[in-house]
Design a protein around this motif. Structure first.
Motif, PDB file in Angstrom:
ATOM      1  N   ILE A  44      -4.172  -3.239  -2.069  1.00  0.00           N
ATOM      2  CA  ILE A  44      -4.102  -1.600  -0.948  1.00  0.00           C
ATOM      3  C   ILE A  44      -4.074  -0.663  -1.850  1.00  0.00           C
ATOM      4  O   ILE A  44      -3.516  -0.481  -2.904  1.00  0.00           O
ATOM      5  N   GLU A  45      -5.188   0.896  -1.275  1.00  0.00           N
ATOM      6  CA  GLU A  45      -4.718   1.659  -2.515  1.00  0.00           C
ATOM      7  C   GLU A  45      -4.408   2.531  -2.482  1.00  0.00           C
ATOM      8  O   GLU A  45      -4.021   3.374  -1.617  1.00  0.00           O
ATOM      9  N   LEU A  46      -2.886   2.845  -3.131  1.00  0.00           N
ATOM     10  CA  LEU A  46      -1.931   3.814  -2.721  1.00  0.00           C
ATOM     11  C   LEU A  46      -2.150   4.848  -3.331  1.00  0.00           C
ATOM     12  O   LEU A  46      -2.665   5.231  -4.355  1.00  0.00           O
ATOM     13  N   LYS A  47      -2.271   5.995  -2.708  1.00  0.00           N
ATOM     14  CA  LYS A  47      -3.024   7.179  -2.853  1.00  0.00           C
ATOM     15  C   LYS A  47      -1.556   8.780  -3.125  1.00  0.00           C
ATOM     16  O   LYS A  47      -0.493   7.764  -2.476  1.00  0.00           O
ATOM     17  N   ASP A  48      -1.951   9.120  -3.568  1.00  0.00           N
ATOM     18  CA  ASP A  48      -0.585  10.225  -3.794  1.00  0.00           C
ATOM     19  C   ASP A  48      -0.516  11.144  -2.452  1.00  0.00           C
ATOM     20  O   ASP A  48      -1.902  11.401  -1.921  1.00  0.00           O
TER      21      ASP A  48
END
Length: 330
Positions: free
Chosen positions: A23-27
């Motif tokens: 899972i890509e964790l974004k700002d």
């Protein structure tokens, strides 16, 4: 071959596990009321302290992911809610350290009369914290303009800039841009240049502004009014400073050339005459200060008109018979 189904199950679990960690964790950017944008970095918070131990885990913040989004104020955070749960000065830096999350920038206040005033957050944060001004003196975001009179009573910047905690608001050039030279257009005598820098070496800004000169005002004042103590005459009275009657101190003087047909041109020297006379001896009784005008004949001068008022053979050489004293040979 009998281990094949078990292998397939393990392989499937392994694939599912990898997908979960992919899972890509974004700002996340938060728009605050008056405090600008705050960027929260997942990667920075999940960064490992060691190979075995992360900085924080997801569960520290996301205890119940189904809870609806809630807005938290700084007051809530100071009570341990939201970011304040960790940012309490023990586990992590305190929420009171505003600039760790909120970005600060220079603010330019537009002042019509004196030009723009630049406020530097960075310069002030070297000696004080954000809560010194916010929200007791200034709410974050746009604020209502405050007059200098209010500041002198301790409002706004005047709460600190009182001559004790910091330089007084009376020191105008501490904030307002250095005033430029002012050029007054005088049709009769030519432009007059007023130097602010020369005057602020001797006087404070409040000596003139605003009781003598309203800021931004360009209403002209006559010499007669100045001689009665108005405008420049309040100081230029021959006591506090040279008198306004010393015209050549401010007004430019130059040589004047009169074209005279048949008899040769005449050159009038202001500098030579100012060694013996004052400006008012000629202006504006004998000679109106306005340029141009009707020429005066030699016969009129012999009758005490124009130059003949002094050049009568008593006060100065006579205009009668001393032609080459003024007229150029040619």
């Amino acid at each position: 071959m009998r281990f094949k189904p078990a292998f397939i199950v393990l392989a499937a679990l392994a694939v599912g596990s990898s997908a979960a960690y992919a899972i890509e964790l974004k700002d996340i950017t938060y728009q605050t009321d008056g405090g600008g944008k705050v960027v929260f970095s997942h990667n920075k918070h999940l960064k490992k302290k060691t190979e075995k131990s992360p900085n924080v885990s997801c569960k520290v913040c996301h205890e119940n992911p189904r809870v609806a989004k809630v807005k938290y104020t700084m007051a809530d955070m100071e009570k341990g809610k939201s970011c304040g749960k960790c940012h309490n000065g023990n586990k992590a830096f305190s929420v009171a350290k505003c600039t760790a999350c909120h970005k600060v920038k220079n603010i330019t206040f537009k002042v019509k009369e004196t030009g723009p005033v630049l406020f530097s957050h960075n310069k002030h944060l070297q000696t004080m914290q954000c809560n010194a001004c916010h929200n007791s003196l200034y709410k974050t975001g746009p604020n209502k303009s405050v007059s200098m009179a209010e500041m002198e009573k301790g409002k706004s910047c005047g709460a600190c800039h009182n001559g004790k905690k910091a330089f007084s608001v009376a020191k105008c050039d501490g904030c307002h841009p250095s005033p430029k030279q002012v050029v007054f257009k005088v049709k009769e005598t030519g432009p007059i240049v007023f130097s602010h820098s020369k005057h602020v070496e001797i006087y404070s800004c409040s000596s003139c502004h605003t009781k003598l000169f309203p800021l931004g005002s360009s209403k002209p004042v006559t010499m007669a009014a100045m001689e009665k103590g108005k405008s420049c005459g309040a100081c230029h009275n021959a006591k506090d400073a040279f008198a306004v009657s010393q015209c050549d101190k401010c007004h430019p003087v130059q040589e004047i050339k009169f074209k005279v047909a048949d008899a040769g041109d005449v050159k009038f020297s202001h500098s030579n005459h100012l060694g013996m006379y004052k400006c008012k001896d000629c202006h504006s009784g004998t000679f109106p200060t306005k340029r141009g005008g009707k020429p005066v004949s030699m016969d009129e001068m012999k009758n005490a008109k124009s130059c003949g008022a002094c050049h009568d053979g008593k006060s100065a050489f006579t205009v009668n018979g001393n032609c080459d004293s003024c007229h150029q040979h040619g």
